[in-house]
Design a protein around this motif. Structure first.
Motif, PDB file in Angstrom:
ATOM      1  N   LEU A 160      44.266  40.609  31.648  1.00  0.00           N
ATOM      2  CA  LEU A 160      42.904  40.252  31.300  1.00  0.00           C
ATOM      3  C   LEU A 160      42.864  38.763  30.969  1.00  0.00           C
ATOM      4  CD1 LEU A 160      42.012  43.348  29.071  1.00  0.00           C
ATOM      5  CD2 LEU A 160      41.488  42.992  31.497  1.00  0.00           C
ATOM      6  N   TYR A 161      41.691  38.276  30.561  1.00  0.00           N
ATOM      7  CA  TYR A 161      41.534  36.850  30.281  1.00  0.00           C
ATOM      8  C   TYR A 161      40.683  36.687  29.032  1.00  0.00           C
ATOM      9  CZ  TYR A 161      43.057  36.243  35.139  1.00  0.00           C
ATOM     10  OH  TYR A 161      43.766  36.279  36.328  1.00  0.00           O
ATOM     11  N   HIS A 162      41.152  35.839  28.103  1.00  0.00           N
ATOM     12  CA  HIS A 162      40.342  35.525  26.923  1.00  0.00           C
ATOM     13  C   HIS A 162      39.011  34.924  27.375  1.00  0.00           C
ATOM     14  CE1 HIS A 162      43.599  36.322  24.147  1.00  0.00           C
ATOM     15  NE2 HIS A 162      44.396  35.507  24.816  1.00  0.00           N
ATOM     16  N   ALA A 163      37.947  35.282  26.684  1.00  0.00           N
ATOM     17  CA  ALA A 163      36.634  34.752  27.040  1.00  0.00           C
ATOM     18  C   ALA A 163      36.466  33.296  26.628  1.00  0.00           C
ATOM     19  CB  ALA A 163      35.528  35.600  26.420  1.00  0.00           C
ATOM     20  N   ALA A 164      37.152  32.867  25.563  1.00  0.00           N
ATOM     21  CA  ALA A 164      37.035  31.476  25.110  1.00  0.00           C
ATOM     22  C   ALA A 164      38.276  31.084  24.332  1.00  0.00           C
ATOM     23  CB  ALA A 164      35.788  31.285  24.245  1.00  0.00           C
ATOM     24  N   LEU A 165      38.647  29.795  24.465  1.00  0.00           N
ATOM     25  CA  LEU A 165      39.781  29.224  23.765  1.00  0.00           C
ATOM     26  C   LEU A 165      39.335  27.958  23.043  1.00  0.00           C
ATOM     27  CD1 LEU A 165      42.426  29.429  26.654  1.00  0.00           C
ATOM     28  CD2 LEU A 165      42.180  31.040  24.752  1.00  0.00           C
ATOM     29  N   SER A 166      40.143  27.532  22.090  1.00  0.00           N
ATOM     30  CA  SER A 166      39.868  26.283  21.376  1.00  0.00           C
ATOM     31  C   SER A 166      39.926  25.103  22.349  1.00  0.00           C
ATOM     32  CB  SER A 166      40.882  26.092  20.254  1.00  0.00           C
ATOM     33  OG  SER A 166      42.199  26.057  20.783  1.00  0.00           O
ATOM     34  N   LEU A 204      43.359  38.776  41.998  1.00  0.00           N
ATOM     35  CA  LEU A 204      42.191  39.658  42.023  1.00  0.00           C
ATOM     36  C   LEU A 204      42.583  41.120  41.834  1.00  0.00           C
ATOM     37  CD1 LEU A 204      40.280  37.898  44.905  1.00  0.00           C
ATOM     38  CD2 LEU A 204      39.323  38.323  42.641  1.00  0.00           C
ATOM     39  N   ARG A 205      43.647  41.535  42.463  1.00  0.00           N
ATOM     40  CA  ARG A 205      44.071  42.925  42.331  1.00  0.00           C
ATOM     41  C   ARG A 205      44.535  43.218  40.904  1.00  0.00           C
ATOM     42  NH1 ARG A 205      44.584  45.991  46.863  1.00  0.00           N
ATOM     43  NH2 ARG A 205      46.232  47.277  45.954  1.00  0.00           N
ATOM     44  N   ALA A 206      45.259  42.276  40.305  1.00  0.00           N
ATOM     45  CA  ALA A 206      45.693  42.467  38.920  1.00  0.00           C
ATOM     46  C   ALA A 206      44.501  42.519  37.972  1.00  0.00           C
ATOM     47  CB  ALA A 206      46.653  41.340  38.517  1.00  0.00           C
ATOM     48  N   LEU A 207      43.525  41.647  38.215  1.00  0.00           N
ATOM     49  CA  LEU A 207      42.318  41.627  37.385  1.00  0.00           C
ATOM     50  C   LEU A 207      41.544  42.934  37.528  1.00  0.00           C
ATOM     51  CD1 LEU A 207      40.159  40.360  35.614  1.00  0.00           C
ATOM     52  CD2 LEU A 207      39.407  39.009  37.575  1.00  0.00           C
ATOM     53  N   ALA A 208      41.413  43.420  38.738  1.00  0.00           N
ATOM     54  CA  ALA A 208      40.688  44.670  38.961  1.00  0.00           C
ATOM     55  C   ALA A 208      41.359  45.830  38.235  1.00  0.00           C
ATOM     56  CB  ALA A 208      40.602  44.963  40.463  1.00  0.00           C
ATOM     57  N   GLN A 209      42.671  45.867  38.243  1.00  0.00           N
ATOM     58  CA  GLN A 209      43.382  46.927  37.535  1.00  0.00           C
ATOM     59  C   GLN A 209      43.181  46.797  36.022  1.00  0.00           C
ATOM     60  OE1 GLN A 209      43.703  49.297  39.655  1.00  0.00           O
ATOM     61  NE2 GLN A 209      45.815  49.790  39.180  1.00  0.00           N
ATOM     62  N   PHE A 254      40.562  44.837  47.637  1.00  0.00           N
ATOM     63  CA  PHE A 254      40.562  45.847  46.574  1.00  0.00           C
ATOM     64  C   PHE A 254      40.933  47.246  47.065  1.00  0.00           C
ATOM     65  CE2 PHE A 254      37.533  42.511  45.389  1.00  0.00           C
ATOM     66  CZ  PHE A 254      38.053  42.142  44.156  1.00  0.00           C
ATOM     67  N   GLU A 255      41.340  47.354  48.313  1.00  0.00           N
ATOM     68  CA  GLU A 255      41.654  48.655  48.899  1.00  0.00           C
ATOM     69  C   GLU A 255      42.693  49.408  48.074  1.00  0.00           C
ATOM     70  OE1 GLU A 255      43.074  50.569  53.198  1.00  0.00           O
ATOM     71  OE2 GLU A 255      43.094  48.401  52.882  1.00  0.00           O
ATOM     72  N   GLY A 256      42.387  50.677  47.787  1.00  0.00           N
ATOM     73  CA  GLY A 256      43.323  51.536  47.075  1.00  0.00           C
ATOM     74  C   GLY A 256      43.295  51.415  45.572  1.00  0.00           C
ATOM     75  N   LEU A 257      42.504  50.507  45.028  1.00  0.00           N
ATOM     76  CA  LEU A 257      42.459  50.311  43.585  1.00  0.00           C
ATOM     77  C   LEU A 257      41.420  51.229  42.940  1.00  0.00           C
ATOM     78  CD1 LEU A 257      42.744  46.433  43.218  1.00  0.00           C
ATOM     79  CD2 LEU A 257      44.562  48.137  43.258  1.00  0.00           C
TER      80      LEU A 257
END
Length: 368
Positions: A160-166, A204-209, A254-257
């Protein structure tokens, strides 16, 4: 109505929407909507007069969205405007830490130096579109540098990704949230068109998972706004439509995800619970109870878009006719309506033409 009649009426309504965009919306942002002294789009215009509202700030994200719109728009005037927006984007908002400041004040001096994922995602998207239009090598360089910063700084251990950083990237300020990561998905799909497609597909595949594991609400299959388990979580129908349009347009990535499997069910649930005769509802809770009954223009455009990409042409025609009747007016658009159709916001934000542009792109494919 026969299929031929539906197609003919659709083509006419799409043509009318395109004409409104090209002759009303785009000129306003090259004219009164643009601060020539600073080289930046105003944040908002008055919906009645078209005059800019008093400037308090200018955001990098808003500038990037405008750059994206004009990078896609046809004609020499749009291309020249995109050139100016790109120059202002990196001159005003690029910071000394290798990131992008969130906003500047009314004099274009630094205001908020937060490193914001939503902003960074739109930088990647805009630079990709601008590079495809202009072949400006610096745009591609900034796109790649920004994507590298996102992966190196914002990414968490669970994809995942933090929405905001310092401002110096050292401290998380906001936890992962659905919306910035959806736009990061959009941005990486665009970036893959101009550089390193295999690497962006991997991201993208890692993010989708990660989205499937942490954000998908099992009973509805909707992508929630906050992490599952967050109190008072929300489901936004417009975002289900937006997610499916993105994933549908890059099926091979995204096939198979799990996300590719869950999104059609999320859209079905959203159409059943989050769309009525007045349009798309802003948000519901996880039990399907309405939280916010506002009808925002962006959610309506995303509904039109998903109907276009999934080929539901009869529903698309009805929704498009209603959209043009209720959300557009001779000198612009209405940003928000209530359930009775009354206007609840009197401004036109500089960020909304982006939604009209992505919608029109999908609609154009219906009649091309």
């Amino acid at each position: 109505m026969t299929a031929a009649q539906t197609n003919s009426s659709l083509a006419e309504n799409i043509r009318a929407l395109r004409e409104h965009f090209d002759t009303v919306v785009l000129p306003m942002w090259m004219g009164r909507g643009f601060n020539n002294a600073l080289g930046l789009p105003f944040e908002s215009l008055d919906s009645s007069s078209g005059d800019p509202l008093p400037a308090v700030r200018y955001r990098a994200m808003a500038c990037a969205r405008q750059l994206y719109v004009f990078a896609l728009a046809p004609g020499a005037a749009a291309a020249q405007h995109a050139d100016r927006l790109f120059e202002s984007l990196h001159r005003v908002f690029r910071d000394e830490n290798g990131g992008w400041r969130y906003s500047v004040d009314a004099q274009a001096q630094p205001l908020d130096d937060t490193q914001d994922l939503y902003t960074h995602a739109f930088i990647v998207l805009a630079c990709s579109a601008y590079f495809q239009r202009s072949r400006n090598a610096y745009a591609r360089k900034l796109m790649l540098a920004t994507a590298h910063a996102i992966e190196a700084r914002f990414k968490t251990a669970d994809s995942l990704y933090h929405a905001a950083l310092s401002p110096d990237f050292s401290q998380p300020l906001k936890p992962p949230a659905q919306n910035p990561m959806m736009h990061l998905t959009e941005a990486y799909l665009a970036a893959a068109q101009v550089a390193e497609p295999a690497l962006f597909a991997q991201h993208l595949r890692a993010l989708a998972q990660g989205i499937s594991q942490s954000f998908v609400h099992a009973p509805t299959q909707c992508v929630a706004e906050a992490l599952q388990g967050t109190p008072a979580n929300r489901l936004e129908p417009g975002h289900q439509f937006e997610w499916l349009s993105l994933v549908h347009g890059a099926a091979q990535v995204f096939e198979g995800l799990d996300l590719a499997e869950s999104l059609p069910r999320a859209v079905q649930w959203s159409r059943e619970h989050g769309v009525d005769a007045a349009g798309v509802i802003a948000s519901l809770d996880e039990a399907g109870v309405v939280i916010d009954d506002t009808r925002r223009i962006w959610a309506q455009t995303e509904y039109l878009r998903v109907l276009a990409v999934t080929g539901d042409l009869s529903a698309l025609l009805a929704a498009l006719v209603d959209f043009r009747a209720h959300f557009l007016h001779a000198s612009g658009w209405h940003e928000c309506l209530d359930a009775s159709g009354a206007v609840t916001r009197s401004d036109m934000p500089s960020t909304s033409p982006y939604h009209l542009a992505t919608c029109l792109d999908a609609l154009q494919n219906v009649v091309s």
